[in-house]
Design a protein around this motif. Structure first.
Motif, short mmCIF file in Angstrom:
data_model
loop_
_atom_site.label_atom_id
_atom_site.label_comp_id
_atom_site.label_asym_id
_atom_site.label_seq_id
_atom_site.Cartn_x
_atom_site.Cartn_y
_atom_site.Cartn_z
N UNK A 257 -4.30 12.35 7.70
CA UNK A 257 -3.76 12.34 6.16
C UNK A 257 -2.42 12.47 5.83
N UNK A 258 -1.80 11.38 5.14
CA UNK A 258 -0.51 11.37 4.87
C UNK A 258 0.02 12.62 3.65
N UNK A 259 1.25 13.36 3.99
CA UNK A 259 1.61 14.30 2.87
C UNK A 259 2.06 13.87 2.12
N UNK B 152 0.83 -1.26 0.06
CA UNK B 152 0.08 0.07 -0.01
C UNK B 152 0.85 1.23 -0.02
N UNK B 153 1.86 1.12 1.08
CA UNK B 153 2.53 2.37 1.03
C UNK B 153 3.56 2.49 -0.29
N UNK B 154 4.01 1.38 -0.84
CA UNK B 154 4.98 1.50 -1.99
C UNK B 154 4.12 2.17 -3.11
N UNK B 155 2.78 1.54 -3.37
CA UNK B 155 2.04 2.18 -4.47
C UNK B 155 1.75 3.85 -4.30
N UNK B 156 1.67 4.24 -3.03
CA UNK B 156 1.43 5.77 -2.68
C UNK B 156 2.89 6.36 -3.13
N UNK B 157 3.98 5.93 -3.04
CA UNK B 157 5.07 6.68 -3.04
C UNK B 157 5.74 6.35 -4.56
N UNK B 158 5.34 5.15 -5.20
CA UNK B 158 5.31 5.19 -6.69
C UNK B 158 4.63 6.37 -7.45
N UNK B 159 3.13 6.62 -6.78
CA UNK B 159 2.56 7.57 -7.53
C UNK B 159 2.93 8.98 -7.36
N UNK C 151 -0.99 21.20 10.22
CA UNK C 151 -1.81 20.52 9.30
C UNK C 151 -1.15 18.72 9.28
N UNK C 152 -0.03 18.79 9.88
CA UNK C 152 0.62 17.40 9.85
C UNK C 152 -0.06 16.52 11.10
N UNK C 153 -0.49 17.28 11.73
CA UNK C 153 -1.14 16.47 13.03
C UNK C 153 -2.50 15.85 12.67
N UNK C 154 -2.94 14.77 13.34
CA UNK C 154 -4.24 13.94 13.19
C UNK C 154 -5.13 14.77 14.00
N UNK C 155 -6.54 14.53 13.41
CA UNK C 155 -7.75 15.30 13.99
C UNK C 155 -8.24 14.13 14.84
N UNK C 156 -8.50 14.55 16.27
CA UNK C 156 -9.02 13.51 17.05
C UNK C 156 -10.21 14.28 18.03
N UNK C 157 -10.94 13.15 18.16
CA UNK C 157 -12.55 13.79 18.82
C UNK C 157 -12.81 12.61 19.72
N UNK D 262 -4.26 11.00 -5.76
CA UNK D 262 -4.90 10.56 -4.63
C UNK D 262 -4.45 10.90 -3.12
N UNK D 263 -5.34 10.78 -2.23
CA UNK D 263 -4.98 11.34 -0.85
C UNK D 263 -4.94 10.04 0.03
N UNK D 264 -4.25 9.80 0.77
CA UNK D 264 -3.68 8.48 1.46
C UNK D 264 -4.17 8.77 2.96
N UNK D 265 -5.31 8.61 3.35
CA UNK D 265 -5.76 8.71 4.42
C UNK D 265 -6.09 7.36 5.52
N UNK D 266 -5.73 7.75 7.07
CA UNK D 266 -6.01 6.73 8.00
C UNK D 266 -6.89 7.18 8.97
N UNK D 267 -7.91 6.51 9.09
CA UNK D 267 -9.00 6.69 10.18
C UNK D 267 -9.26 5.30 11.12
N UNK D 268 -9.37 5.88 12.52
CA UNK D 268 -9.48 4.92 13.56
C UNK D 268 -10.43 5.68 14.42
N UNK D 269 -11.12 4.38 15.04
CA UNK D 269 -12.10 4.59 15.99
C UNK D 269 -12.03 3.55 16.88
#
Length: 471
Positions: A146-148, A16-23, A104-110, A318-325
Motif C-alpha cells: 500500500x502506498x502511503x 493513475x498516480x497523478x489522480x492519487x497525488x491530486x487527491x 509498515x512501508x514494506x510489502x507483505x509477501x507470502x 482512498x487507499x492505493x494498493x498494489x497486489x501481485x501473484x
C-alpha cells in the motif's frame, strides 16, 4: 504494435498516480508541535524564581547520596526491584510494536504450495471433457503493498514510536520513584535507630531514678505516689522501646521488598553522619519537560494520540494498493517446475470508503476526544510536577528553621530536668516538676530526630520532583 501497447500502459499508470497525488492535496497528515502552555513560567511557588537552567536533577544519585550503604542498596534495588523489572518487560513489548510500525512501508509477501482435486459432474459442461475430475498443482508467491499517499503509515509509525518512548519514560519514572523510596526508607531506619538509642538511655536513667525516689521515700522526703509515678514513667519508656523496635522490624521488611529480597536485617550508618552537600538548584520550570519522566511520558502519550488522529482522518480517503501473484501452475505434477507453467498477475487500484456503518466517523471522533484528553493529562502532569517541587522546597526550608528551634528546646528541657532532679533531692521541688521535665525532654529529643529526618526526606522529594535519579 508492442511499443504502442507499452506506451498506453505507461500513460495509464501515470494518470493513475497523478489522480492519487491530486487527491492527496485534499489531506496532508499534520506534524506534531508541542502546545503552548501558559502555566509553565509560574509552576514554582517561590519568592526567588530561578533563572538558571541548571537543576539538581542533573546530578547523579551516586553523587547526591554519600552514605556507602545507601548507594549499595539503591544499586541492588535498580537491579532486582520487581516494579523495575515489570517496567522493562512493558518497554520490550512497546519496542516490538514500534518495530512493527517501522515495517509498515514494506510489502507483505507470502509463499504457498497447493494441490487441488476437483470432481466434475459427468453431465456438466467440463465433466464430459475431463473425464469427471481435475488435478491441479501450484506454487504461488503473493505480494501486497500500500502506498502511503495520505501519510497514514507514517503517522502510525510515529504513534508506535511515541508509545515506545512513553514506556521508556515510564521505566525511568519507576527508577526515579524507587531511588526516592529506598533513600526515604533508609533514612527512616536511621531515625528509628537514633530514637531507640535515646529511649534506651532514658530507660536506664529512669531505672536509676526509681531507686533514688525509693530512697527519698524511705528518708521521708517524698511519698508512695512519687514512687509509683516514677515506676510508671520507667515502664512507659520500656513500652516505647518495644514500639520503636517493631517499627524498625517493619521498616526493614519494607526495604527488603524495595530491593527485591526476602525480609532481612540491613547494615546501615547513623543519622548524624548523613550529609547532602549538593546545592539545591531548581532550574527554570521548563526543564521539567525534559527531566521529569512522568511529564515526558504524558507528552509522548499526547504525540501518540495526535498521530492516531491523523490515521483516523486518513481513513476517509482512498487507499492505493498494489497486489501481485505469480509462480508455477500445472495439471500434471511432473510438469509443475517448467517454463510453460509460469503465471503472473498484477493488480493496482484505488479503494474509496463510502458507507461503513459510521465506523470511520466514530473512529475520528473518538481519536479527537482522546487527543484532547491526552493534552489535559499533559497539562495536569506539569501542574502536579510544579506543585511537588514547591512543596518539597518549602518543607525543606521550614524543617531547617524548625531544627534550630528544636535544638534550643532540647537544651532548655535537659537543663530543666537536671535542675528539677537536684531541687527534688534537696526538697525544693515536687516530683511532678521532675516528671513533667523528663517527659518533655524525651519528647523534644525524639522530635529533633524527626526534624532531621524530615530535612533529608524533603531533599529526596525535591530531587524526585525535579526529575532526578534516572539519568
Amino acid at each position: 504494435m508492442i511499443s504502442i501497447i507499452k506506451n498506453n500502459k505507461l500513460q495509464k499508470g501515470l494518470v493513475f498516480v497523478a489522480i492519487a497525488f491530486t487527491l492527496q492535496s485534499c489531506f496532508v497528515a499534520k506534524d506534531y508541535k508541542r502546545p503552548e502552555i501558559e502555566e509553565t513560567e509560574n509552576l514554582y511557588r517561590t519568592d526567588n524564581l530561578p533563572s538558571d537552567s541548571l537543576s539538581m536533577a542533573d546530578v547523579s544519585w551516586k553523587t547526591l547520596f554519600t552514605d556507602p550503604f545507601l548507594n549499595q542498596y539503591i544499586e541492588e534495588g535498580l537491579q532486582n526491584n520487581m516494579d523495575v523489572r515489570i517496567a522493562i518487560q512493558q518497554m520490550i513489548a512497546a519496542e516490538a510494536y514500534a518495530k512493527q510500525g517501522k515495517a509498515g512501508y514494506l510489502p507483505s509477501v507470502s509463499l504457498g504450495a497447493n494441490a487441488t482435486h476437483q470432481e466434475l459432474s459427468k453431465n456438466g459442461q467440463f465433466g464430459s471433457l475431463f473425464g469427471g475430475g481435475i488435478d491441479q498443482y501450484d506454487i504461488t508467491a503473493s505480494l501486497s503493498w500500500e502506498a502511503d499517499v495520505w501519510g497514514k503509515i507514517r503517522s502510525n509509525k510515529r504513534a508506535t514510536t511515541a508509545n515506545y518512548l512513553q514506556s521508556v519514560a515510564a521505566h525511568q519514572a519507576v527508577k526515579t520513584q524507587l531511588i526516592s523510596n529506598i533513600a526515604i526508607t533508609y533514612y527512616q531506619l536511621l531515625a528509628l535507630d537514633s530514637q531507640l538509642e535515646i529511649t534506651k538511655q532514658t530507660i536506664e536513667t529512669r531505672k536509676n531514678s526509681v531507686k533514688t525516689i525509693k530512697a527519698l521515700k524511705d528518708a521521708g522526703l517524698t511519698n508512695q505516689v512519687a514512687v509509683d509515678q516514677n515506676i510508671a514513667q520507667y515502664n512507659s519508656a520500656r513500652a516505647l522501646e518495644v514500639d520503636i523496635e517493631t517499627a524498625i522490624f517493619k521498616t526493614e521488611n519494607t526495604l527488603s521488598i524495595l530491593l527485591g529480597k526476602s525480609a532481612q536485617k540491613f547494615e546501615r550508618g547513623s543519622l548524624t553522619n548523613q550529609k547532602i552537600e549538593t546545592e539545591l538548584k531548581l532550574g527554570v520550570p521548563s526543564t521539567l519537560l525534559s527531566n521529569r519522566p512522568d511529564v515526558m511520558a504524558a507528552e509522548y502519550n499526547l504525540i501518540q494520540s495526535f498521530e492516531l488522529t491523523n490515521v483516523a482522518r486518513s481513513n476517509f480517503y482512498p487507499s492505493l494498493k498494489l497486489t501481485a501473484s505469480g509462480g508455477f501452475q500445472s495439471l500434471d505434477l511432473d510438469n509443475l517446475i517448467n517454463a510453460n507453467s509460469l503465471f503472473a498477475t498484477i493488480v493496482g487500484g484505488l479503494t474509496q470508503p463510502i458507507f461503513n456503518k459510521r465506523n470511520l466517523k466514530t473512529q475520528k471522533e473518538v481519536a479527537l476526544a482522546q487527543q484532547e484528553q491526552s493534552l489535559l493529562q499533559f497539562k495536569k502532569a506539569l501542574l502536579v510536577a510544579g506543585n511537588e517541587v514547591s512543596n518539597a522546597l518549602f518543607t525543606y526550608t521550614s524543617e531547617t528553621k524548625k531544627f534550630e528551634f528544636r535544638k534550643n528546646e532540647v537544651e532548655a528541657l535537659r537543663k530543666a530536668e537536671q535542675n528539677s532532679d537536684e531541687l527534688l533531692k534537696n526538697g525544693y521541688a515536687t516530683y511532678l516538676d521532675l516528671l513533667t521535665a523528663r517527659q518533655s525532654a524525651l519528647s523534644a529529643e525524639l522530635n529533633i530526630i524527626d526534624s532531621k529526618l524530615q530535612q533529608l526526606v524533603s531533599i529526596v522529594n525535591l530531587y524526585e520532583a525535579l526529575g532526578g535519579g534516572w539519568q
